[in-house]
Motif scaffolding. Structure first.
Motif, mmCIF file in Angstrom:
data_model
loop_
_atom_site.group_PDB
_atom_site.id
_atom_site.type_symbol
_atom_site.label_atom_id
_atom_site.label_comp_id
_atom_site.label_asym_id
_atom_site.label_seq_id
_atom_site.Cartn_x
_atom_site.Cartn_y
_atom_site.Cartn_z
ATOM 1 N N VAL A 1 2.953 38.386 45.493
ATOM 2 C CA VAL A 1 1.524 38.488 45.798
ATOM 3 C C VAL A 1 1.320 38.711 47.300
ATOM 4 O O VAL A 1 0.491 39.531 47.721
ATOM 5 C CB VAL A 1 0.771 37.234 45.331
ATOM 6 N N ALA A 2 2.098 37.981 48.111
ATOM 7 C CA ALA A 2 1.918 38.048 49.563
ATOM 8 C C ALA A 2 2.362 39.381 50.150
ATOM 9 O O ALA A 2 1.694 39.938 51.026
ATOM 10 C CB ALA A 2 2.693 36.900 50.225
ATOM 11 N N GLY B 1 3.035 38.904 40.001
ATOM 12 C CA GLY B 1 2.642 38.997 41.406
ATOM 13 C C GLY B 1 2.260 40.404 41.800
ATOM 14 O O GLY B 1 1.286 40.624 42.528
ATOM 15 N N LEU C 1 8.008 30.675 40.385
ATOM 16 C CA LEU C 1 6.673 30.652 40.986
ATOM 17 C C LEU C 1 6.728 31.076 42.454
ATOM 18 O O LEU C 1 5.814 31.752 42.945
ATOM 19 C CB LEU C 1 6.061 29.253 40.870
ATOM 20 N N GLU D 1 4.612 34.121 44.091
ATOM 21 C CA GLU D 1 3.780 33.991 45.286
ATOM 22 C C GLU D 1 4.232 34.939 46.389
ATOM 23 O O GLU D 1 3.407 35.492 47.129
ATOM 24 C CB GLU D 1 3.801 32.534 45.759
ATOM 25 N N THR D 2 5.543 35.147 46.496
ATOM 26 C CA THR D 2 6.059 36.083 47.492
ATOM 27 C C THR D 2 5.638 37.511 47.150
ATOM 28 O O THR D 2 5.264 38.294 48.029
ATOM 29 C CB THR D 2 7.590 35.976 47.585
ATOM 30 N N PRO E 1 -1.777 28.660 47.562
ATOM 31 C CA PRO E 1 -0.996 29.643 46.804
ATOM 32 C C PRO E 1 -1.799 30.220 45.640
ATOM 33 O O PRO E 1 -2.636 29.535 45.050
ATOM 34 C CB PRO E 1 0.192 28.820 46.282
ATOM 35 N N PRO E 2 -1.567 31.486 45.304
ATOM 36 C CA PRO E 2 -2.257 32.084 44.158
ATOM 37 C C PRO E 2 -1.781 31.448 42.860
ATOM 38 O O PRO E 2 -0.684 30.882 42.792
ATOM 39 C CB PRO E 2 -1.845 33.560 44.232
ATOM 40 N N SER E 3 -2.592 31.528 41.836
ATOM 41 C CA SER E 3 -2.243 30.961 40.538
ATOM 42 C C SER E 3 -1.771 32.066 39.600
ATOM 43 O O SER E 3 -2.391 33.118 39.502
ATOM 44 C CB SER E 3 -3.457 30.250 39.916
#
Length: 218
Positions: free
Chosen positions: A37-38, A62, A30, A34-35, A6-8
């Motif tokens: 970012v994806a 994100g 978080l 992450e969603t 997962p990205p930070s």
């Protein structure tokens, strides 16, 4: 969605999210980050239910990594559960000039303090009015407005058709057990699954993330 590491979230934005007023648990925030970012590289992200901007910080962080933007829709007069006499009411958010809730100034301060004014765009108005005018495909939709039957259903029916195939639809406060919370988001979530147009890809606390796989919303 990717199953890689997962990205930070950057420490400054992490701190801003944790300091912000709101009800989003950190682990679920978080997961939102992450969603975003994806799915953010596919297009814009839309949040229904802004309140004071806590979840918008997670989403905005994100969006920044994904090269996207977050449009967050709220009339800022408060959903029913934060009105006077309800458990989540915050009297500091009442505008004494009008005797009404007004979370917009706090939201603006939250986003400015986080340095996310380029990534997070406020749309001030009722969700159903804005949805009726909307025509831009969405890479991600996060529904977290009113939690009773009528607003949750209206948010889903008004906005879910705009989620592109391959995009994400996220719901907050989905509680299968009535002892844990209201059932309206859970019933709409079940309706989404039954439509066959979405599949669940993530579950974090009361947050459910689904990916659109086909036409129709049910």
């Amino acid at each position: 969605m990717s199953t890689t590491t997962p990205p930070s979230m950057p420490p400054d934005l992490l701190g801003a999210a944790q300091r912000a007023k709101g009800f989003m648990p950190h682990a679920e925030g978080l997961a939102l980050f992450e969603t975003a970012v994806a799915y953010g590289p596919l297009g814009p992200i839309c949040e229904i239910g802004t309140y004071c901007g806590k979840s918008a910080v997670y989403l905005g962080a994100g969006a920044r990594q994904a090269g996207s933007v977050v449009l967050t829709v709220d009339h800022h007069r408060g959903s029913e559960e934060i009105q006077p006499g309800w458990a989540h009411h915050d009297p500091t958010l009442v505008d004494p000039r009008f005797g009404k809730m007004d979370s917009l100034p706090t939201f603006r301060a939250t986003i400015a303090s986080a340095g996310l004014e380029e990534e997070v765009i406020a749309i001030v108005g009722r969700s159903e009015r804005v949805a009726a005018l909307w025509n831009t495909p969405l890479a991600m939709l996060f529904i977290d407005g009113g939690h009773s039957e009528e607003p949750v259903t209206a948010d889903y029916e008004g906005w879910a058709p705009h989620v592109m195939i391959g995009g994400a639809l996220a719901f907050h406060d989905v509680y299968p057990d009535p002892a844990d919370g209201g059932q309206a988001p859970y019933r709409v979530y079940q309706r989404v699954l039954a439509s066959g147009a979405f599949k669940e890809v993530r579950h974090e606390g009361s947050l459910r993330v689904l990916e659109r796989t086909g036409p129709g919303i049910g």
